[in-house]
Design a protein around this motif. Structure first.
Motif, mmCIF file in Angstrom:
data_model
loop_
_atom_site.group_PDB
_atom_site.id
_atom_site.type_symbol
_atom_site.label_atom_id
_atom_site.label_comp_id
_atom_site.label_asym_id
_atom_site.label_seq_id
_atom_site.Cartn_x
_atom_site.Cartn_y
_atom_site.Cartn_z
ATOM 1 N N SER A 105 0.844 -1.253 -0.160
ATOM 2 C CA SER A 105 -0.274 -0.399 -0.108
ATOM 3 C C SER A 105 0.863 0.846 -0.232
ATOM 4 O O SER A 105 0.281 2.616 -0.720
ATOM 5 N N ALA A 106 1.811 1.014 0.802
ATOM 6 C CA ALA A 106 3.221 2.909 0.758
ATOM 7 C C ALA A 106 4.028 2.411 -0.524
ATOM 8 O O ALA A 106 4.779 3.427 -0.354
ATOM 9 N N LYS A 107 4.096 1.609 -1.570
ATOM 10 C CA LYS A 107 4.798 1.283 -2.303
ATOM 11 C C LYS A 107 4.898 2.983 -3.486
ATOM 12 O O LYS A 107 3.645 2.699 -3.619
ATOM 13 N N ALA A 108 6.080 3.625 -3.312
ATOM 14 C CA ALA A 108 6.451 4.330 -4.910
ATOM 15 C C ALA A 108 6.454 4.167 -5.516
ATOM 16 O O ALA A 108 6.763 3.378 -6.586
ATOM 17 N N THR A 109 5.894 5.059 -6.986
ATOM 18 C CA THR A 109 5.886 4.277 -8.260
ATOM 19 C C THR A 109 6.621 5.239 -8.909
ATOM 20 O O THR A 109 7.176 5.997 -7.943
ATOM 21 N N LEU A 110 7.763 4.952 -10.106
ATOM 22 C CA LEU A 110 8.751 6.206 -10.629
ATOM 23 C C LEU A 110 7.852 7.218 -10.355
ATOM 24 O O LEU A 110 8.672 8.683 -10.905
ATOM 25 N N HIS A 111 6.716 7.098 -11.346
ATOM 26 C CA HIS A 111 5.809 9.006 -11.228
ATOM 27 C C HIS A 111 6.016 9.585 -9.594
ATOM 28 O O HIS A 111 6.427 10.820 -9.164
ATOM 29 N N ASP A 112 5.792 8.741 -8.714
ATOM 30 C CA ASP A 112 6.213 9.361 -7.384
ATOM 31 C C ASP A 112 7.281 10.004 -7.316
ATOM 32 O O ASP A 112 7.773 10.721 -6.245
ATOM 33 N N LEU A 113 8.297 9.091 -7.595
ATOM 34 C CA LEU A 113 9.808 9.643 -6.871
ATOM 35 C C LEU A 113 9.919 10.932 -8.145
ATOM 36 O O LEU A 113 11.106 11.582 -7.901
ATOM 37 N N ALA A 114 9.596 10.531 -9.643
ATOM 38 C CA ALA A 114 10.026 11.349 -10.401
ATOM 39 C C ALA A 114 9.548 12.888 -9.764
ATOM 40 O O ALA A 114 10.550 13.583 -9.208
ATOM 41 N N ALA A 115 7.773 12.924 -9.165
ATOM 42 C CA ALA A 115 7.833 14.194 -8.638
ATOM 43 C C ALA A 115 8.728 14.732 -7.150
ATOM 44 O O ALA A 115 8.439 15.986 -6.642
ATOM 45 N N LYS A 116 8.574 13.439 -6.146
ATOM 46 C CA LYS A 116 9.421 14.288 -5.575
ATOM 47 C C LYS A 116 11.291 14.551 -5.618
ATOM 48 O O LYS A 116 11.836 15.931 -4.784
#
Length: 293
Positions: A255-266
């Protein structure tokens, strides 16, 4: 009736429609007329001399009832009658292929040996999961011992000697085959029973559990602890961003696993750049793990 007319008649019987059950098959077979000696010889000569497949088909169809009669004699082995009939039909076709009408013998007398041979092979293959008859003497005993026994009791020494003498085998072979016939197959890992009192101790019950050896269990636990420690040390050797990418992508819960797009925005970069950083971090992590192994 000419042989050509006979083949047409039997061909019509063969294509009269599908048969949905064994009873329907037996009823259909019983309606196939029996060939006279003259008709049988004419058809056999056409097949032997001209390779006429229709003539061979007529010979086979006219003797199917005979196969059923023989197959029913083997129902005591607990095998499906339909399967016995099918194997007997294979033997009949082999007999038709080898039948020589010039010898003056009826096909039924010639075919009985081929039919029985095929049924015997089928019974030996399927009567038990474990083979009970592998040599010629054992096969002879397998098909004759039950018939020769007068009751269900074990043979006496005198009866064993009599059976051995009549079948031309050693008394020890008779005793061994009697023991095999009395045994029964046991499932290696049967379905669980409703009551523990009815539980049957099968071979699977005596296998050791995967964790039965304490030394092996301790070794596995130590290896797992060391692997976790080596992974932690290798992660600490990575730069902070690479470590965060791996932890967010692979070590977080579903449920908490980040996607590539989540990390790209970060991190303010493209998703493709995050994928490249992830691949490089995994490669470096694998190298660090090998160094510490």
């Amino acid at each position: 009736m000419t042989s050509l007319a006979l083949t047409q008649r039997y061909s019509d019987l063969a294509v009269a429609g599908p048969i949905g059950s064994l009873d329907a098959y037996l009823e259909r077979v019983s309606r196939v007329p029996v060939l006279s000696r003259e008709d049988e010889r004419a058809l056999a000569e056409r097949f032997r001399n001209e390779g006429d497949v229709d003539a061979a088909r007529a010979l086979v169809l006219s003797h199917l009832r005979f196969v059923v009669h023989i197959a029913r004699g083997y129902t005591g082995y607990g095998l499906p009658v339909g399967d016995l009939v099918q194997e007997g039909n294979v033997g009949l076709m082999k007999a038709v292929k080898r039948f020589d009408p010039t010898l003056g013998v009826r096909l039924v007398s010639f075919a009985v040996h081929w039919i029985r041979a095929e049924i015997h092979e089928y019974v030996l293959r399927n009567w038990r999961l474990v083979k009970v008859a592998t040599t010629k003497a054992q096969r002879k005993l397998f098909f004759n011992l039950r018939r020769m026994k007068k009751n269900l009791a074990w043979l006496s020494a005198e009866e064993t000697a009599t059976v051995a003498r009549e079948l031309g085998v050693e008394p020890a072979e008779v005793t061994e085959m009697e023991r095999r016939l009395a045994a029964r197959d046991v499932a290696f890992d049967p379905l669980p029973l409703d009551s523990e009192e009815d539980e049957i101790h099968t071979p699977a019950s005596y296998l050791p559990a995967p964790d039965a050896d304490p030394a092996t269990q301790v070794e596995n636990d130590e290896w797992e602890d060391e692997s976790h420690a080596a992974l932690a040390r290798a992660l600490q050797a990575l730069d902070a961003r690479s470590r965060d990418i791996l932890e967010s992508r692979w070590m977080a819960g579903d449920s908490a696993k980040a996607t590539l797009h989540d990390l790209a925005a970060k991190y303010g970069v493209s998703a493709e750049r995050i994928r490249q950083l992830e691949a490089n971090a995994i490669k470096k992590l694998r190298g660090l793990m090998l160094e510490t192994a």
